[in-house]
Motif scaffolding. Structure first.
Motif, mmCIF file in Angstrom:
data_model
loop_
_atom_site.group_PDB
_atom_site.id
_atom_site.type_symbol
_atom_site.label_atom_id
_atom_site.label_comp_id
_atom_site.label_asym_id
_atom_site.label_seq_id
_atom_site.Cartn_x
_atom_site.Cartn_y
_atom_site.Cartn_z
ATOM 1 N N UNK A 25 -8.359 -14.831 -5.099
ATOM 2 C CA UNK A 25 -9.634 -14.127 -5.178
ATOM 3 C C UNK A 25 -9.642 -12.952 -4.222
ATOM 4 N N UNK A 26 -10.602 -12.063 -4.431
ATOM 5 C CA UNK A 26 -10.728 -10.902 -3.556
ATOM 6 C C UNK A 26 -10.490 -9.613 -4.319
ATOM 7 N N UNK A 27 -10.122 -8.563 -3.585
ATOM 8 C CA UNK A 27 -9.946 -7.252 -4.208
ATOM 9 C C UNK A 27 -8.552 -7.135 -4.829
ATOM 10 N N UNK A 28 -8.414 -7.775 -5.984
ATOM 11 C CA UNK A 28 -7.139 -7.840 -6.681
ATOM 12 C C UNK A 28 -7.155 -6.895 -7.874
ATOM 13 N N UNK A 29 -6.164 -6.025 -7.939
ATOM 14 C CA UNK A 29 -6.016 -5.168 -9.105
ATOM 15 C C UNK A 29 -5.185 -5.876 -10.166
ATOM 16 N N UNK A 30 -4.031 -6.371 -9.747
ATOM 17 C CA UNK A 30 -3.188 -7.142 -10.655
ATOM 18 C C UNK A 30 -2.241 -8.032 -9.861
ATOM 19 N N UNK A 31 -1.899 -9.169 -10.433
ATOM 20 C CA UNK A 31 -0.935 -10.078 -9.819
ATOM 21 C C UNK A 31 0.336 -10.037 -10.647
ATOM 22 N N UNK A 32 1.472 -9.759 -10.051
ATOM 23 C CA UNK A 32 2.697 -9.773 -10.838
ATOM 24 C C UNK A 32 3.405 -11.124 -10.718
ATOM 25 N N UNK A 33 4.071 -11.415 -9.651
ATOM 26 C CA UNK A 33 4.771 -12.707 -9.548
ATOM 27 C C UNK A 33 3.949 -13.727 -8.777
ATOM 28 N N UNK A 34 4.055 -14.981 -9.181
ATOM 29 C CA UNK A 34 3.437 -16.072 -8.443
ATOM 30 C C UNK A 34 4.462 -17.188 -8.316
ATOM 31 N N UNK A 35 4.322 -17.971 -7.265
ATOM 32 C CA UNK A 35 5.291 -19.041 -7.082
ATOM 33 C C UNK A 35 4.795 -20.130 -6.159
ATOM 34 N N UNK A 36 5.461 -21.256 -6.252
ATOM 35 C CA UNK A 36 5.216 -22.383 -5.348
ATOM 36 C C UNK A 36 6.451 -22.572 -4.474
ATOM 37 N N UNK A 37 6.211 -22.735 -3.195
ATOM 38 C CA UNK A 37 7.267 -22.994 -2.230
ATOM 39 C C UNK A 37 6.923 -24.297 -1.518
ATOM 40 N N UNK A 38 7.914 -24.894 -0.874
ATOM 41 C CA UNK A 38 7.650 -26.054 -0.038
ATOM 42 C C UNK A 38 8.503 -25.982 1.210
ATOM 43 N N UNK A 39 8.002 -26.613 2.252
ATOM 44 C CA UNK A 39 8.695 -26.575 3.534
ATOM 45 C C UNK A 39 8.552 -27.895 4.249
#
Length: 121
Positions: A25-39
């Protein structure tokens, strides 16, 4: 300001399932890549699964066939369906998004706060 908020973590028995969500959320124009990481404690953060804006996906070998990543571009939300969970999947999972903000049209990476997944034997 951009926020990524994860939900859906928790404790489950070995062989069980969980579904993680990540809402941007917020001032987003566009989202290209998304991912899940773990540590895991004392280890480097590792990629679990990634999804491009067109829906192309990439998975770590350790989760192929068990986890499924998806996204709803209209809602700026990403999901991770985790099936056949194993004790070694126990750790904190982080959401990541590469996006362009609408105020300055700059591209940056953003991270969520993390959500704990615990798989018991």
């Amino acid at each position: 300001q951009v926020q990524l908020v994860e939900s859906g973590g928790g404790e489950v028995q070995s062989g069980g399932s969980l579904r993680l969500s990540c809402a941007a959320s917020g001032n987003i124009f566009t989202i290209y890549n998304m991912g899940w990481f773990r540590q895991a404690p004392g280890k480097q953060r590792e990629l679990v699964a990634a999804i491009g804006s067109g829906g192309s996906t990439n998975y770590a070998d350790s989760v192929k066939g068990r986890f499924t990543i998806s996204r709803d571009n209209a809602k700026n939300t990403m999901y991770l369906q985790m099936n056949s969970l194993k004790p070694e999947d126990t750790t904190v999972y982080y959401c990541n998004a590469g996006l362009i903000t609408s105020d300055d049209y700059e591209a940056n990476d953003y991270w969520g706060q993390g959500t704990q997944v615990t798989v018991s034997t």
